[in-house]
Design a protein around this motif. Structure first.
Motif, PDB file in Angstrom:
ATOM      1  N   ALA A 106       0.836  -1.209   0.000  1.00  0.00           N
ATOM      2  CA  ALA A 106       0.000   0.000   0.000  1.00  0.00           C
ATOM      3  C   ALA A 106       0.870   1.257   0.000  1.00  0.00           C
ATOM      4  O   ALA A 106       0.616   2.201  -0.762  1.00  0.00           O
ATOM      5  CB  ALA A 106      -0.939  -0.014   1.204  1.00  0.00           C
ATOM      6  N   LYS A 110       2.807   1.514  -3.522  1.00  0.00           N
ATOM      7  CA  LYS A 110       1.946   1.880  -4.656  1.00  0.00           C
ATOM      8  C   LYS A 110       1.077   3.103  -4.371  1.00  0.00           C
ATOM      9  O   LYS A 110       0.360   3.555  -5.259  1.00  0.00           O
ATOM     10  CB  LYS A 110       1.032   0.701  -5.032  1.00  0.00           C
ATOM     11  CG  LYS A 110       1.754  -0.490  -5.599  1.00  0.00           C
ATOM     12  CD  LYS A 110       2.095  -0.248  -7.032  1.00  0.00           C
ATOM     13  CE  LYS A 110       2.552  -1.536  -7.695  1.00  0.00           C
ATOM     14  NZ  LYS A 110       2.888  -1.316  -9.088  1.00  0.00           N
ATOM     15  N   ILE A 128      -1.608   3.241  -2.445  1.00  0.00           N
ATOM     16  CA  ILE A 128      -2.994   2.787  -2.569  1.00  0.00           C
ATOM     17  C   ILE A 128      -3.515   2.431  -1.179  1.00  0.00           C
ATOM     18  O   ILE A 128      -2.744   2.379  -0.219  1.00  0.00           O
ATOM     19  CB  ILE A 128      -3.120   1.555  -3.517  1.00  0.00           C
ATOM     20  CG1 ILE A 128      -2.234   0.403  -3.012  1.00  0.00           C
ATOM     21  CG2 ILE A 128      -2.753   1.940  -4.951  1.00  0.00           C
ATOM     22  CD1 ILE A 128      -2.348  -0.888  -3.822  1.00  0.00           C
ATOM     23  N   SER A 129      -4.805   2.180  -1.068  1.00  0.00           N
ATOM     24  CA  SER A 129      -5.379   1.804   0.225  1.00  0.00           C
ATOM     25  C   SER A 129      -4.951   0.375   0.582  1.00  0.00           C
ATOM     26  O   SER A 129      -4.562  -0.413  -0.290  1.00  0.00           O
ATOM     27  CB  SER A 129      -6.904   1.869   0.168  1.00  0.00           C
ATOM     28  OG  SER A 129      -7.407   0.805  -0.634  1.00  0.00           O
ATOM     29  N   GLU A 174      -7.144  -2.112  -1.269  1.00  0.00           N
ATOM     30  CA  GLU A 174      -6.689  -2.331  -2.650  1.00  0.00           C
ATOM     31  C   GLU A 174      -5.408  -3.170  -2.667  1.00  0.00           C
ATOM     32  O   GLU A 174      -5.236  -4.045  -3.516  1.00  0.00           O
ATOM     33  CB  GLU A 174      -6.472  -0.997  -3.355  1.00  0.00           C
ATOM     34  CG  GLU A 174      -5.956  -1.101  -4.775  1.00  0.00           C
ATOM     35  CD  GLU A 174      -6.935  -1.731  -5.762  1.00  0.00           C
ATOM     36  OE1 GLU A 174      -6.512  -2.044  -6.887  1.00  0.00           O
ATOM     37  OE2 GLU A 174      -8.115  -1.930  -5.409  1.00  0.00           O
ATOM     38  N   SER A 175      -4.530  -2.917  -1.728  1.00  0.00           N
ATOM     39  CA  SER A 175      -3.294  -3.682  -1.627  1.00  0.00           C
ATOM     40  C   SER A 175      -3.587  -5.161  -1.383  1.00  0.00           C
ATOM     41  O   SER A 175      -3.019  -6.037  -2.044  1.00  0.00           O
ATOM     42  CB  SER A 175      -2.434  -3.121  -0.488  1.00  0.00           C
ATOM     43  OG  SER A 175      -1.311  -3.924  -0.271  1.00  0.00           O
ATOM     44  N   ARG A 178      -6.296  -6.748  -2.125  1.00  0.00           N
ATOM     45  CA  ARG A 178      -6.910  -7.288  -3.345  1.00  0.00           C
ATOM     46  C   ARG A 178      -5.839  -7.649  -4.370  1.00  0.00           C
ATOM     47  O   ARG A 178      -5.869  -8.727  -4.970  1.00  0.00           O
ATOM     48  CB  ARG A 178      -7.895  -6.276  -3.939  1.00  0.00           C
ATOM     49  CG  ARG A 178      -8.699  -6.817  -5.125  1.00  0.00           C
ATOM     50  CD  ARG A 178      -9.538  -5.747  -5.796  1.00  0.00           C
ATOM     51  NE  ARG A 178      -8.753  -4.723  -6.452  1.00  0.00           N
ATOM     52  CZ  ARG A 178      -8.067  -4.890  -7.588  1.00  0.00           C
ATOM     53  NH1 ARG A 178      -8.056  -6.055  -8.187  1.00  0.00           N
ATOM     54  NH2 ARG A 178      -7.380  -3.885  -8.114  1.00  0.00           N
ATOM     55  N   LYS A 179      -4.851  -6.766  -4.568  1.00  0.00           N
ATOM     56  CA  LYS A 179      -3.767  -7.041  -5.524  1.00  0.00           C
ATOM     57  C   LYS A 179      -2.965  -8.269  -5.107  1.00  0.00           C
ATOM     58  O   LYS A 179      -2.591  -9.086  -5.942  1.00  0.00           O
ATOM     59  CB  LYS A 179      -2.840  -5.830  -5.652  1.00  0.00           C
ATOM     60  CG  LYS A 179      -3.401  -4.695  -6.473  1.00  0.00           C
ATOM     61  CD  LYS A 179      -2.361  -3.589  -6.613  1.00  0.00           C
ATOM     62  CE  LYS A 179      -2.872  -2.457  -7.466  1.00  0.00           C
ATOM     63  NZ  LYS A 179      -3.090  -2.809  -8.853  1.00  0.00           N
ATOM     64  N   GLN A 203      -4.925 -11.435  -5.783  1.00  0.00           N
ATOM     65  CA  GLN A 203      -4.923 -11.737  -7.218  1.00  0.00           C
ATOM     66  C   GLN A 203      -3.609 -12.373  -7.646  1.00  0.00           C
ATOM     67  O   GLN A 203      -3.591 -13.210  -8.531  1.00  0.00           O
ATOM     68  CB  GLN A 203      -5.135 -10.468  -8.045  1.00  0.00           C
ATOM     69  CG  GLN A 203      -6.533  -9.956  -8.062  1.00  0.00           C
ATOM     70  CD  GLN A 203      -6.631  -8.662  -8.863  1.00  0.00           C
ATOM     71  OE1 GLN A 203      -5.683  -7.873  -8.951  1.00  0.00           O
ATOM     72  NE2 GLN A 203      -7.797  -8.434  -9.451  1.00  0.00           N
TER      73      GLN A 203
END
Length: 180
Positions: free
Chosen positions: A117, A120, A122-123, A126-127, A129-130, A133
């Motif tokens: 996070a 990048k 990002i939240s 979101e971190s 989630r990445k 994935q």
């Protein structure tokens, strides 16, 4: 016959080969952090596998100011310490990377999520989630169940290759350290 590796450029149109002379990055004015590191960040597969870079110039270790070049996660959820050297590895690059791996052994999944996070910008949602994935395991709790090392250099000192081969023989499962 030469014992040294040789490089050739192949022209697919006329199927001719042309020998290419080896050059050092230093002679080309290329630098480790500005050039080589950014090539890996832009295309981590240059190291031969699917990696998600989660930190660059990471130095948030407890009680030391040391800084690793790149930190990644492989598809199994292991942290991958990436140490880059421009032309010659030097005699102690493996020891440097082993220290970094030891510093990161206690990083929990939440720490890894925060690292990505921050890197990048990002939240943490979101971190996570990445990361989910990217890894091939269902449970995010398996993040950093182990660490491994990639050393990338033009040439490796015999002290490094000898130690790397021995450590990999001792690990008995998969290679703990890869030289690229």
């Amino acid at each position: 016959m030469s014992a040294e590796p040789q490089l050739f450029r192949i022209n697919p149109e006329n199927r001719e080969s042309q020998k290419i002379e080896e050059v050092d990055f230093a002679n080309l004015g290329l630098q480790e952090p500005r050039d080589i590191q950014e090539w890996v960040v832009a295309n981590p597969s240059i190291l031969g596998e699917d990696l998600l870079i989660i930190a660059k110039e990471f130095s948030d270790f407890d009680r030391t100011n040391e800084r690793l070049d790149l930190l990644a996660v492989d598809t199994s959820g292991k942290l991958v310490i990436i140490e880059l050297k421009r032309d010659d590895s030097g005699a102690d690059v493996h020891w440097q990377a082993i220290k970094y791996a030891s510093y990161l052994q206690r990083a929990n999944p939440e720490d890894v999520i925060r690292m990505l996070a921050a890197y990048k910008d990002i939240s943490e949602v979101e971190s996570e989630r990445k990361l989910k994935q990217h890894i091939e395991v269902e449970d995010i709790e398996l993040l950093n169940n182990d660490q491994r090392i990639i050393l990338a250099s033009h040439r490796f000192a015999p002290e490094v290759t000898s130690a790397v081969l021995w450590l990999n023989d001792q690990s008995r499962t998969e290679d703990m350290i890869t030289c690229v």
